[in-house]
Enzyme design. Structure first.
Site, PDB file in Angstrom:
ATOM      1  N   TYR A  26       0.815  -1.212   0.041  1.00 34.86           N
ATOM      2  CA  TYR A  26       0.000  -0.061   0.094  1.00 34.86           C
ATOM      3  C   TYR A  26       0.792   1.358  -0.011  1.00 34.86           C
ATOM      4  CZ  TYR A  26      -4.052  -3.067   1.099  1.00 34.86           C
ATOM      5  OH  TYR A  26      -4.964  -3.872   1.199  1.00 34.86           O
TER       6      TYR A  26
ATOM      7  N   LYS B 261       3.043 -15.397   2.386  1.00 37.39           N
ATOM      8  CA  LYS B 261       3.204 -15.955   1.082  1.00 37.39           C
ATOM      9  C   LYS B 261       4.250 -16.465   0.886  1.00 37.39           C
ATOM     10  CE  LYS B 261       0.478 -17.580  -2.194  1.00 37.39           C
ATOM     11  NZ  LYS B 261      -0.260 -18.645  -2.057  1.00 37.39           N
TER      12      LYS B 261
ATOM     13  N   ASP C 157      -3.429 -17.946   1.906  1.00 34.81           N
ATOM     14  CA  ASP C 157      -4.593 -18.536   1.068  1.00 34.81           C
ATOM     15  C   ASP C 157      -5.184 -19.827   2.436  1.00 34.81           C
ATOM     16  OD1 ASP C 157      -1.918 -19.717   0.868  1.00 34.81           O
ATOM     17  OD2 ASP C 157      -2.539 -20.655  -1.192  1.00 34.81           O
TER      18      ASP C 157
ATOM     19  N   ASP D 197      -5.453  -6.645   6.139  1.00 40.97           N
ATOM     20  CA  ASP D 197      -6.824  -5.980   5.583  1.00 40.97           C
ATOM     21  C   ASP D 197      -7.853  -6.824   5.301  1.00 40.97           C
ATOM     22  OD1 ASP D 197      -8.355  -3.819   4.814  1.00 40.97           O
ATOM     23  OD2 ASP D 197      -7.309  -3.301   2.975  1.00 40.97           O
TER      24      ASP D 197
ATOM     25  N   ASP E 135     -11.368  -8.161   8.097  1.00 45.81           N
ATOM     26  CA  ASP E 135     -12.500  -8.312   7.766  1.00 45.81           C
ATOM     27  C   ASP E 135     -13.183  -9.527   7.806  1.00 45.81           C
ATOM     28  OD1 ASP E 135     -12.512  -5.497   7.581  1.00 45.81           O
ATOM     29  OD2 ASP E 135     -13.328  -5.436   5.423  1.00 45.81           O
TER      30      ASP E 135
END
Ligand code: NAD
Length: 357
Positions: A135, A192, A224, A248, A252
């Protein structure tokens, strides 16, 4: 201990005053100073984060924040909109560690999108790195692709990037949080690493930091798989630590497991221990001023503040136990109401928590 209290807009003032009431009931030496933020500050001073509010926050041990925003400010220039106050506070206070617990009380488990037995009693903490990663990584932009199969075609690119000190400090925060929670004492670091160099580096640094915390177990999990395990068996987790982008998404996902936005606290911390504590929801203009808002997310945010910024773990436990007790007694604000329970408003809910304390 000095707390900057920023109620903000919409339901902010209503829910924050209940949290303040709860803090006052604890018999701690707390100095609480109020300041305007968001739309309320814009009305008074022409800016959502006036210098006086910012310097109060900088001088405090913790910030208790309600919520900001109202559709009536949507046409203001972006830098004057209430929501900019949150970004400004994150930036100026260098709040790099975002804590989002996902807690599902047994009696509210029917509100989850998962089967109640999978989530009843869920109590996990997601720690998201908040100021680095793809980001914020440079370079980023658009250009004509210089090489490869699509040379000459327009392309866009971002850079995933983490510096060692950024990973070290968030890893320390995660291990310390696992120590303070005193539950299974396990940190799951999500990355990852099978594909990304940034992730392999993340994993190496987290392993190094782990050496300082022999009492805490560490496991690594690919993102994943973590996304899958969160809906398959969420109760297996204790503390999850991850980078900005994975965090992020996963935070959620975890939030929705609990089913109720009015119950979810959050915290953003810097490396001095100063933190900003706020409910995960917004200013709910649709119910503002009606005494309908659920104050429990804000009260639970105050409990996090006691634990993480003020070193008052026992007081935090008491507040969390009091919230559980009022839920067990069947008290419900509108957002968590179900048949057979007693419907209460914002103030009576806060009063019930205080009465239990
Ligand atoms: P919201 O979270 O304010 O509301 C979504 C829905 O949840 C609404 O129906 C609301 O009534 C309900 N709700 C939220 N909190 C509740 C509570 N404590 N008790 C009972 N019901 C509750 O999200 P939104 O409607 O998308 O945004 C409203 C405003 O809040 C916007 O201006 C947005 O920018 C702002 N916002 C601020 C923050 C923040 O201050 N950190 C976060 C998100 C949104």
């Amino acid at each position: 201990m000095k707390i900057a209290v920023l109620p903000g807009d919409g339901i902010g003032p209503e829910i924050v005053s209940e949290a303040v009431k709860v803090l006052r009931a604890l018999d701690l030496r707390l100095e609480m100073e109020h300041a305007l933020v968001g739309g309320a500050a814009y009305e008074a001073y022409g800016h959502p984060l006036p210098p006086a509010t910012l310097s109060l926050c900088k001088s405090a041990d913790a910030v208790l924040f309600g919520a900001v925003g109202d559709p009536k400010y949507d046409r203001l220039a972006r830098e004057l909109r209430p929501e900019q106050a949150i970004l400004g506070l994150r930036k100026h206070l260098q709040l790099f560690a975002n804590f989002r617990p996902a807690i599902c009380y047994e009696l509210l488990s029917h509100a989850s999108s998962l089967r109640p037995e999978l989530v009843a009693g869920l109590d996990i903490l997601i720690i998201r790195e908040l100021t680095g990663d793809i980001y914020f990584g440079q370079p980023r932009g658009r250009r004509v692709s210089p090489d490869g199969d699509f040379a000459g075609a327009p392309e866009a690119f971002d850079t995933m990037r983490y510096a060692r000190p950024e990973i070290e400090r968030i890893a320390h925060v995660a291990f310390q949080a696992a120590t303070k929670r005193g539950q299974r004492k396990c940190v799951t670091s999500v990355d990852k690493a099978n594909v990304l160099e940034t992730s392999q580096f993340w994993r190496d640094v987290v392993n190094e930091v782990h050496a300082f915390y022999p009492d805490i177990a560490l496991e690594h999990m690919y993102v994943d798989n973590a996304a899958m395990q969160l809906v398959r068996a969420p109760k297996k987790f204790d503390v999850i630590v991850t980078g900005n982008m994975f965090g992020d998404i996963l935070s959620d996902e975890a939030a929705i497991l609990t089913g109720s936005i009015g119950m979810l606290p959050s915290a953003s911390l810097n490396d001095t221990g100063l933190g900003l504590y706020e409910p995960s929801h917004g200013s709910a203009p649709d119910i503002a001023g009606k005494g309908l808002a659920n104050p429990l997310a804000t009260i639970l945010s105050a409990a996090m503040m006691l634990r993480f910024s003020l070193d008052q773990a026992q007081a935090a436990d008491r507040v969390e136990a009091a919230v559980k007790a009022v839920i067990s007694r069947g008290l419900r604000t509108d957002d968590i109401y179900s048949e057979g329970c007693s419907r209460v408003g914002t103030q009576p809910m806060g009063d019930a928590v205080v009465a239990h304390l």
